[in-house]
Each structure stands twice: as C-alpha cells, then as structure tokens.
Design a protein around this motif. Structure first.
Motif, mmCIF file in Angstrom:
data_model
loop_
_atom_site.group_PDB
_atom_site.id
_atom_site.type_symbol
_atom_site.label_atom_id
_atom_site.label_comp_id
_atom_site.label_asym_id
_atom_site.label_seq_id
_atom_site.Cartn_x
_atom_site.Cartn_y
_atom_site.Cartn_z
ATOM 1 N N LEU A 173 44.219 44.906 18.528
ATOM 2 C CA LEU A 173 42.912 44.847 17.677
ATOM 3 C C LEU A 173 41.854 45.894 17.963
ATOM 4 C CD1 LEU A 173 41.916 43.363 15.017
ATOM 5 C CD2 LEU A 173 40.289 42.278 16.595
ATOM 6 N N VAL A 174 41.579 46.033 19.150
ATOM 7 C CA VAL A 174 40.344 46.772 19.564
ATOM 8 C C VAL A 174 40.678 48.001 20.011
ATOM 9 C CG1 VAL A 174 38.454 47.052 21.094
ATOM 10 C CG2 VAL A 174 38.973 44.727 20.551
ATOM 11 N N VAL A 175 41.895 48.319 20.817
ATOM 12 C CA VAL A 175 42.282 49.535 21.186
ATOM 13 C C VAL A 175 43.019 50.168 20.184
ATOM 14 C CG1 VAL A 175 43.570 50.808 23.044
ATOM 15 C CG2 VAL A 175 42.427 48.751 23.545
ATOM 16 N N ILE A 176 44.079 49.626 19.710
ATOM 17 C CA ILE A 176 44.884 50.317 18.496
ATOM 18 C C ILE A 176 44.433 50.430 17.236
ATOM 19 C CG2 ILE A 176 47.217 50.575 17.709
ATOM 20 C CD1 ILE A 176 48.381 49.196 20.144
ATOM 21 N N GLN A 177 44.133 49.228 16.601
ATOM 22 C CA GLN A 177 43.512 49.275 15.169
ATOM 23 C C GLN A 177 42.331 49.937 15.215
ATOM 24 O OE1 GLN A 177 43.317 45.397 13.339
ATOM 25 N NE2 GLN A 177 41.700 46.247 11.919
ATOM 26 N N LEU A 178 41.334 49.474 16.160
ATOM 27 C CA LEU A 178 39.848 49.980 15.723
ATOM 28 C C LEU A 178 39.725 51.545 16.561
ATOM 29 C CD1 LEU A 178 37.175 48.925 14.596
ATOM 30 C CD2 LEU A 178 36.540 48.273 17.044
ATOM 31 N N LEU A 179 40.009 51.487 17.579
ATOM 32 C CA LEU A 179 39.935 52.852 18.369
ATOM 33 C C LEU A 179 40.785 54.160 17.808
ATOM 34 C CD1 LEU A 179 38.752 51.921 21.956
ATOM 35 C CD2 LEU A 179 37.232 52.801 20.163
ATOM 36 N N ILE A 180 42.186 53.783 18.115
ATOM 37 C CA ILE A 180 42.979 54.898 17.855
ATOM 38 C C ILE A 180 43.326 54.886 16.357
ATOM 39 C CG2 ILE A 180 45.272 55.439 18.105
ATOM 40 C CD1 ILE A 180 45.268 54.110 20.751
ATOM 41 N N LEU B 68 48.129 59.163 13.403
ATOM 42 C CA LEU B 68 47.318 57.902 14.069
ATOM 43 C C LEU B 68 46.844 56.606 13.128
ATOM 44 C CD1 LEU B 68 44.669 59.739 16.396
ATOM 45 C CD2 LEU B 68 46.879 58.364 16.962
ATOM 46 N N ILE B 69 46.663 57.308 11.774
ATOM 47 C CA ILE B 69 46.182 56.028 11.039
ATOM 48 C C ILE B 69 47.389 55.343 10.465
ATOM 49 C CG2 ILE B 69 45.801 55.968 8.247
ATOM 50 C CD1 ILE B 69 43.832 58.293 8.718
ATOM 51 N N GLN B 70 48.603 55.908 10.440
ATOM 52 C CA GLN B 70 49.868 54.838 10.238
ATOM 53 C C GLN B 70 49.816 53.869 11.416
ATOM 54 O OE1 GLN B 70 51.456 54.716 7.513
ATOM 55 N NE2 GLN B 70 50.175 56.476 6.762
ATOM 56 N N VAL B 71 49.735 54.391 12.711
ATOM 57 C CA VAL B 71 49.926 53.392 13.755
ATOM 58 C C VAL B 71 48.624 52.306 13.351
ATOM 59 C CG1 VAL B 71 49.632 53.179 16.115
ATOM 60 C CG2 VAL B 71 50.845 55.144 15.360
ATOM 61 N N GLY B 72 47.593 52.754 13.090
ATOM 62 C CA GLY B 72 46.233 51.805 13.132
ATOM 63 C C GLY B 72 46.583 50.758 11.994
ATOM 64 N N ILE B 73 47.154 51.320 10.869
ATOM 65 C CA ILE B 73 47.532 50.428 9.898
ATOM 66 C C ILE B 73 48.379 49.397 10.276
ATOM 67 C CG2 ILE B 73 47.902 49.962 7.330
ATOM 68 C CD1 ILE B 73 45.161 51.256 7.316
ATOM 69 N N PHE B 74 49.468 49.913 10.836
ATOM 70 C CA PHE B 74 50.593 48.943 11.122
ATOM 71 C C PHE B 74 49.983 48.082 12.240
ATOM 72 C CE2 PHE B 74 54.170 47.531 13.570
ATOM 73 C CZ PHE B 74 55.186 47.287 12.468
ATOM 74 N N ALA B 75 49.146 48.478 12.992
ATOM 75 C CA ALA B 75 48.349 47.432 14.042
ATOM 76 C C ALA B 75 47.725 46.413 12.961
ATOM 77 C CB ALA B 75 47.760 48.089 15.039
ATOM 78 N N THR B 76 46.775 46.723 12.111
ATOM 79 C CA THR B 76 46.301 46.107 11.385
ATOM 80 C C THR B 76 46.977 44.987 10.867
ATOM 81 O OG1 THR B 76 44.690 47.970 10.486
ATOM 82 C CG2 THR B 76 44.487 45.872 9.266
ATOM 83 N N ARG B 77 48.005 45.226 10.286
ATOM 84 C CA ARG B 77 49.005 44.206 9.768
ATOM 85 C C ARG B 77 49.311 43.223 10.564
ATOM 86 N NH1 ARG B 77 46.801 46.129 5.702
ATOM 87 N NH2 ARG B 77 47.735 47.834 4.250
ATOM 88 N N TRP B 78 49.911 43.776 11.957
ATOM 89 C CA TRP B 78 50.205 42.986 12.976
ATOM 90 C C TRP B 78 49.132 41.865 13.296
ATOM 91 C CZ3 TRP B 78 54.449 42.889 16.421
ATOM 92 C CH2 TRP B 78 54.284 42.085 17.488
#
Lengths: 400, 282, 255
Positions: free
Chosen positions: A289-296, A328-338
């Motif tokens: 949440l904090v590292v991948i979704q928010l920061l990265i 990075l956005i793709q990774v971030g949105i995937f983390a959002t869903r996760w």
C-alpha cells in the motif's frame, strides 16, 4: 479431503489476535485481484477512445483504434478469472438464467453483455466496416473470408452508408461513456456495498475504482502505442504522447485526491474498525500500500509527469519518462486492486486479529494461471491487430 | 455481396413480399408504408439485426431449457432445495426417544443434577442405535478425560457451577468410580467450600481475608452442600457487620485497618466499593 | 386551516368506516387468504419465525454444541469449518481483552496462564444469526441462498456456484466454503430436525440450557419467555441485519 485443506494448516500459525474460525481460509485470491484490474483497463481504454470521438481531441487520434482493440482484448479476458475462481464454474450460466436482482454481482452478466455487445463490438464494427470491405476485396484466402464475415458480408461503401457509420460511432460513444462508467463503477460497487467489511464499504469506492481505471487505461494504451510503434519501426507522434500524458496527469491528480479523501475521511471518522485497519496498513499491507501503490505507483509518476509539464524537457527524455511512468502506474494500479481485494480480507470481521494470504504457484487459483490471464489479452490484441489493423495499411483511406 | 448471403437476403426480402400478399387484414397501403420504412433503414442495421436476434433467441431458449422448473415457486430460489435440506438424515435422535426404552435411567436421572443433560451429550449420536439397538451399541466415556470438559475449573465458567482442579482432585481415579454420571452426587459432602467456589477461593487466597472462614460472613444451612440452589447461604446485609472488625472502636487486633463508620463511605454499603473476598484491590 | 384538517379527518374516518363495514359484511374478505400455491399470505395466519436465545451466564464453555453440530451436519472435521463455535473472552486488569476459540471449542477449553489478574471472563456461543434482513441472501447472484417462509436462511448446495460473495457479505463469519462440494455452507438451525419437531442439535446437547430454541412469534414458549425476562442484545445491531439469535447478558466486548 485432507489434500483439499492442506494449504490451510500453515496459515493457522500466521494468525495474530483473534479471527472467527471460518475466516482462516481467504476466499478471494489473486484471480479476483486481476479481475477488477482488467475491467479497469477496459473502461480506461474505452474512455480514452471516446475522447477522440465525443470531445474531438484530434491529437490522440493515432491511438483511437488501438484503444478500442485494447479494450476489446481485455474485455474478452475479463470474465475468465471470475470463472476460474468459482467453486462450481459449470454452474456459472445461472448468473444469466436466474439473476438475483438485489445482487451487485448478478448484474455483472448484464453489464458485461451490454458493454461487450451493445457498445464495444458495435462501435468497432461501424468503425471498421468500410475498411473491412476494402481489405477483403484486395485480400486473399482465409483472412479475406474472416474479414468478410466480420463485416457481415456488407458491401455498401457508398458515401451515404459511410456517413451513417460515422454517425453510429458517435452515437455509440455517447452511450459508451456512461456504459464504461457503469462497467467499472459497478465493480467498485461489488466491494463498496459490502457493509460487513469496513475496508470496502464506502460510497467513494465506485468512483475511486473508476478514476484509477481511467488512469490505468490511458497508461496502458500509451505504453502499448509506444511499444507497437517502435516495433513497427515508425516514428512516435510526440504531440499525441504529450496530450495523452497530459490527460494522464490530470486524471491521476483526481484519483490521488479521491484516495486521499477516502483515507482522511476514515481517519477522521475513526470508527470501530480504525484500530485493526491501522494495524493492517502499518503491518501486512505496508509494502503493497504505502511503498508500491502510493510511492512507486502514484507519487513518483506524478512527479515525473509534473516535471514534463513544468520544464521544457527534450523529446527523447520525455519519451523515456512516459515509458517508465506508465510502467510504474501499471504496477501501482495492480497494487491498488491487490490492497482492496486481499487487504479487505486480511483482517477479521471481529476486528480483533489479522490472517494471512498465501498464494500458490500452481492450481486454478495460482500464480501461473494468473500470469496467463494477464498475458492472454496481449495475445488476443495481437490477433485483433492482425485482422483489424488499427493503422492505415496499403491503400490510403481516411477513416475519419 | 457474396453468393450465399445474396441468396439469403433475397429470400429474406421475398419473405416480406409474400407476407404482404398473405396479410388479409392489413390494407395494402399500410403494408406499403411499412415496406417503405424498411427500405429506409440502412443496410448495416438490417445486417446487425441478425446477430442481435440470434443472441436474444439463444438467451430465451437457454432460459427455457436450463432454469429448474420449480425455481421461483416460493421466492427467488429452487423450491425443492427446501425439501432437500429438510430430508437430511438425523443423527442425534433426541432424549425423548432414549427415554422410551431406558426408563430405569430416567428414574435415576429424574431428580439428579444431570436431569437436564441430554443422554447424547455423553453417549454420542444415537439415531443409529434407536434403529438397531443391538447392532449399534453406544459407548460412554469412562476415563478422566471427558467430565472435565464441563467440570474442570476455568475462570470463565459461571460462578457456582461445580468445578474441580483435576490435578489435585483424586488424581488417577476415574470420575465414575466415585460419581454416578446419571446422578452425580458427591460421594461425601464436600468439606471445603472451594470445591465448588474455586474462583472465590482463589481471590480470597490473595487477600488478608484468607484467614476468615466462609461461614464467618455467610451463614450457611447444612443442606446447601447437598442441594446448593435450593438452600442458599446468607450474606451480610448491613455496614455494622463489617464494622465489627473495621470500626474505630472494634475489639479486633490492632493491625486491622479502621474507618470512622459515621463518615466513611456515606450512604453506601461497604461491598458497593470493596470486594469482600479481595478488599485490598481498589 | 381548520377546514383542511377537518377534510383529512373526514377522509380518514370514511376510510376506517369502509374497512369496518367490509369486514362486518364479508368476514372472509380481509383475513386468511391463500395464494395460488396454497401458502398463507403474510399476516393472515400466525407465522412461524424460528430464532434462538443464548444465555451467556449459563454457558460453561464445554463446547458440546460445536462438537455435536459437526457430527450431526457432517461438517468437515478440521479447525477451519464451523456452523457453530464457542468463543472465550478474558478481560484483564487494565482493559486488555483476550479472545480465543481453539478448534471452535469442539475439544473444550484448557485453562490459560495469564500474567495479570482477570477482571471477568465468559464464553459466547456463535452461529448463523438467521438475520431477518440477511446480507448474504441479498448478494447471492443466482438465488442459491434464501430465506424460507419460516425465517431460516438456507443454502441450495445443488445450485450454489461457489462465488463466495455471501461469505464476504456475512458480518458474523458464519459461512464457509465446503472443501469438497465447493459450495457455501452454514448453520441451518438443523432444518432437518426442526421440521420433524426436534430442536437443533446444539440446543439438544447443551447441558446447561444456555441455548433456547423456538418461534420468536409464538405466544408461550421458552424462547418468548427468555426474550421477555432478559435484557437482550443482538450482534452488530448497527448493521441492521436484524439477527434472530438473541443474547442475554452480552458484554460490549463481544463483536
């Protein structure tokens, strides 16, 4: 039966605090993470496509057809992870046959069918009909027949009929935008309407889902456009890229604000569940949440895209920034869903403890199948591009 | 237009022409209007109509074929599902069935502490036994493992429920060697109160009141040890009772804390602030 | 203003008069109607609505209910699947709350060594609440879980698609996915027993009568008496699921 529950024993040891005994098995795994991720891409790609038709944004014209095909490729795959995760996939048709009107999930069948058939397929058909007729005339073999079949053996390329196609496309797009909102907003509603789960239950959920969908869709089309153009050895249309990145930036600002609002609202209202949610965020969800979704996935690309807007950066650098940011956005949105799907199941509804999610490698709900569902749309897109080239080939036809 | 589709469409059109001829009750004029309207519909839409009709037709056909016939009879569910759930086999027959044959046990249990404990709590599911008593014998636990499920001392159990600490309660002896499970009277009347009131005894053990016997405050009828709920011990009911030790002028040993009974605690009873079994706390 | 008020009153009066007149002239018209399926229409005959009362102060935490339930209903014998279970609450000095339910209480409870003094402690049996407004039924996409006309929530294991939305929607953790049938499962109030006049097996085997089963709308029954004599509470009332499992002397720490 021992085999069937093998995977549950190790989880017993990872539980902290108290959870209801039936909560040890986490029910919606990686497949249900993929599902909203993919529908998000569909909705986002379609909304991008409609920018061209409805709002007349000429700059992004080169990505119009590509967006439509991307949306279609991902929409075809969207129900597959759902189907694979069902305990009884052979009974899935019941969703269409006896839909429970009060169930958000039952409406999936209809929203999906409406979006696939009444919007996406129709728009693509009207958009491509004339080109299909012309390609079929010049083509040979199987491809010629496929193209003729897709055109429903239509032969009329008169001025009048092409004029009608254009009107139809425009009308469908106008219907399509609310439909795309419906498609992904409803996915948000599936989660947002579960009052038993404080992590999900929020009126903002459908809207947050929607805007993150648009972010991921635009980013994906931008990425695919860059890759495909480079592969074809053609020149990237930098005006188009800049415009797309600009849209991406603004939508990300909205998405970020909405998520921040959701967070602040929870923090300020500080309801019964706040203790366990705080434990969740600072513990098991911290990395994703904090590292991948928010920061990265959010702050880093936002800074990058903002710097493009603020400073006059050279074209080459801009391309690189766009490429890295969209990844990075793709990774971030995937983390959002996760974080929504898995995060919402990591804490007990007794608000007294946390459980764990252990992804398997094989099996119907494992990592390999999931990766397959993420790659499959790209393969479908490849086939679609072969049959319905999104760019002008051979004969110069101005489709617009 | 390709050949097969051309044939198809010419047939399609002739179908409409024919229908014009056969429709007796429609005037030729309105039919011509309909035909005019049909011709004005763009060719694309007419072609799209075919897959649309196919999809809708398929959907309707599937609903007819696959929806269970009793679905929606009572509500949005399969009506026979109710009967399916209701027809599940019973495994616990219920104590009434047991009592039909075992009237000797009924007689023993009638007035015992276990009169409300159903037979199958200890003997297990008995439905098979009621069908074939000889073929399906029931067992009862005989070791020391089963009774403590209810009677081992746990601080979470309600006060007054008979509990033992099995480590110290006649270790190694089976429960049933002293207690008849159908009428579990203690073989000897418990000498000490903590046999049943273990949680109070534990609290008291930490307190200066440990030296007071229970009966000093609780006047207890002797029958209480045999029929505890019918003959209850008494409790002190006035401040003066505590004052016999704790008032300024009480003739008790000097180290006992004293209070001025006239001003201390105003109108409250002593035990509204102090827990008599452990008065040191708060 | 007065005139308008009078008019409304007059209308009300005529409405009531009409109702009384019809019921006097045609006594059958306003009561006891059957629909075409032969079922009595709501509010015309005395309905049955099954419910359960639980007296916390009587529960000794023996776990016989959870054990018998598993045997009666063929619940998989693993510590991950329960139709009913017993929780132990231990509240320590300073307010810390410890909750546990080892194997759902099927093997009873062992004493715990706590470092601090226990302020209070008790057991809470849990099961499906058979909500009057069940969120699980609301979300089931295909109509595989439903409320019977006597108020019991059942699952149709031959129709369930195993999407597990109902498990997510249940605020009480009462549902699980059967590992073999791959369909949702939960307490049925032992529907196969109650239709034959027996009580649910957890009620049958409870040695202290901490569980009371009956018709919540009955006139005289142990359950109705329980509800009248006790201050009762339901779990998570703010979710407005209107549970039909009622607890007496429930502590605020129970969720």
């Amino acid at each position: 039966m021992d085999k069937l529950i093998e995977h549950l024993w190790p989880i017993l040891k990872q539980i902290t605090g108290y959870i209801y005994p039936n909560e040890i098995e986490l029910h919606w795994g990686i497949l249900i993470v993929i599902y909203p991720y993919i529908t998000g891409l569909v909705a986002g790609a379609f909304i991008l496509a409609s920018l061209v038709k409805v709002f007349n944004v000429k700059e992004v014209q080169p990505t119009y057809r590509l967006s439509l095909l991307t949306a279609l490729a991902f929409l075809i795959v969207a129900p597959m992870p759902l189907l694979a995760h069902l305990g009884r996939p052979e009974r899935s048709l019941e969703i269409f046959l006896t839909p429970n009107r009060s169930s958000a999930m039952a409406m999936f069948g209809f929203v999906y069918a409406w979006y696939l058939m009444a919007v996406l397929l129709l728009e693509i058909w009207f958009e491509y009909r004339r080109d299909l007729i012309i390609w079929a005339k010049e083509g040979k073999g199987l491809k010629k027949w496929i193209q003729r079949f897709i055109a429903l053996f239509s032969t009329d390329t008169s001025e009048k009929s092409v004029e009608f196609d254009k009107k139809a496309v425009k009308a469908i797009t106008v219907i399509g935008i609310p439909s795309a909102f419906l498609l992904h907003g409803y996915v948000g509603f599936i989660f947002g309407s579960v009052k038993a789960n404080p992590w999900w239950s929020s009126v903002l959920m459908p809207i947050v889902f929607l805007f993150s969908a648009i972010v991921s869709g635009i980013a994906l089309v931008l990425l695919i456009y860059m890759v495909v153009t480079l592969v074809r050895g053609e020149e990237l249309d930098i005006v188009c890229l800049d415009k797309l990145a600009s849209f991406l930036f603004y939508v990300m600002i909205v998405d970020f604000s909405l998520e921040a609002l959701d967070f602040l609202h929870r923090l300020y209202e500080s309801e019964e569940s706040i203790k366990i949610l705080a434990q969740l965020i600072s513990g098991k969800l911290f990395t994703s949440l904090v590292v991948i979704q928010l920061l990265i996935g959010m702050i880093l690309p936002l800074i990058a895209l903002a710097s493009v807007k603020l400073f006059k950066l050279p074209v080459e650098l801009r391309k690189h920034i766009y490429f890295v940011s969209t990844l990075l956005i793709q990774v971030g949105i995937f983390a959002t869903r996760w974080n929504v799907v898995i995060g919402g199941q990591l804490f007990s509804k007794s608000f007294r403890g946390l459980t764990a999610y252990k992804m398997t490698l094989g099996g119907a709900e494992g990592l390999l199948v999931s990766l397959g569902f993420l790659i499959l749309p790209l393969l479908i897109l490849y086939v679609l591009v072969k049959i319905l080239p999104p760019w002008q080939v051979k004969v110069k036809i101005s489709s617009n | 237009m390709s050949l097969p589709s051309a044939i198809f469409f010419s047939k399609f059109n002739s179908f409409f022409d024919n229908s014009y001829e056969f429709s007796y009750n429609v005037t030729p004029l309105t039919m011509r209007k309909v035909k005019l309207l049909w011709n004005r519909i763009p060719d694309q839409l007419k072609r799209l109509l075919i897959p649309v009709i196919l999809v809708i037709g398929l959907f309707i056909a599937m609903r007819h074929l696959f929806v269970p016939s009793d679905f929606g009879k009572y509500g949005h569910y399969r009506a026979s599902a109710v009967e399916e759930v209701a027809s599940k086999e019973i495994k616990y027959s219920g104590h009434r069935v047991c009592e039909e044959c075992h009237d000797d046990i009924v007689e023993i249990k009638k007035n015992s502490y276990h009169r409300n404990v159903a037979c199958e709590v200890c003997h297990g599911p008995a439905a098979a036994h009621t069908q074939d008593p000889e073929g399906n014998q029931l067992l009862a636990p005989t070791g020391r493992g089963y009774c403590p499920l209810c009677h081992e001392y746990l601080p979470s159990r309600p006060t007054g429920f008979p509990q033992i600490v099995s480590e110290s309660h006649n270790p190694m002896r089976a429960c049933i060697s002293c207690h008849d499970p159908h009428d579990p009277k203690p073989p000897t009347v418990p000498k000490e109160c903590e046999a049943c009131h273990a949680d109070i005894a534990r609290a008291k053990a930490l307190s200066h009141h440990v030296y007071l016997s229970c009966t000093q405050c609780h006047e207890t009828p002797p029958e209480h040890k045999v029929r505890p709920r019918e003959f209850r011990p008494k409790k002190p009911n006035n401040r003066e009772f505590c004052g016999t030790c704790h008032s300024k002028d009480a003739p008790s040993p000097k180290e006992i804390p004293r209070v001025d009974m006239a001003t201390h605690g105003e109108r409250y009873m002593c035990w509204q602030c102090h827990y008599p079994h452990l008065p040191e706390v708060h | 203003m007065d005139k308008i008020d009078f008019k409304i009153k007059r209308r009300e009066f005529f409405g009531k008069f009409f109702f009384v007149a019809v019921s006097v002239l045609f006594p059958g018209a306003l009561k006891g109607k059957k629909d075409e399926k032969g079922h009595f229409v709501r509010n015309t005959l005395r309905e049955v609505s099954w419910g359960m009362g639980i007296e916390i102060d009587k529960c000794i935490g023996c776990g016989r209910c959870a054990d018998a339930c598993k045997k009666e209903n063929d619940v998989p014998p693993y510590p991950f699947f329960f139709r009913t279970w017993v929780e132990r609450y231990i509240i320590l000095e300073g307010g810390e709350v410890i909750v546990d339910s080892p194997n759902g209480g099927v093997n009873g409870f062992k004493p715990r060594a706590e470092e601090r003094k226990i302020i209070k402690s008790f057991f809470v049996p849990k099961l499906c609440n058979h909500c009057d407004k069940p969120p699980c039924v609301q979300v089931c996409p295909v109509g595989a879980t439903f409320k019977t006309n006597d108020g019991v929530i059942l699952v149709d294991s031959k129709y369930c698609i195993g999407c597990r939305y109902c498990i997510q929607a249940c605020p009480y953790g009462a549902r699980f996915l059967h590992p073999e049938t791959r369909t949702a499962e939960k307490c049925t109030f032992c529907y196969h027993r109650i239709v034959k006049g027996l009580v649910p097996v957890c009620v049958e085997v409870c040695p202290t009568q901490a569980r009371i089963f009956g018709d919540t709308k009955g006139r005289a029954s142990p359950l109705v008496r329980f509800m009248r004599m006790n201050k009762i509470r339901v779990l998570k009332p703010y979710l407005n699921t209107e549970p039909k499992v009622f607890y007496a002397d429930l502590d605020m720490e129970v969720k």
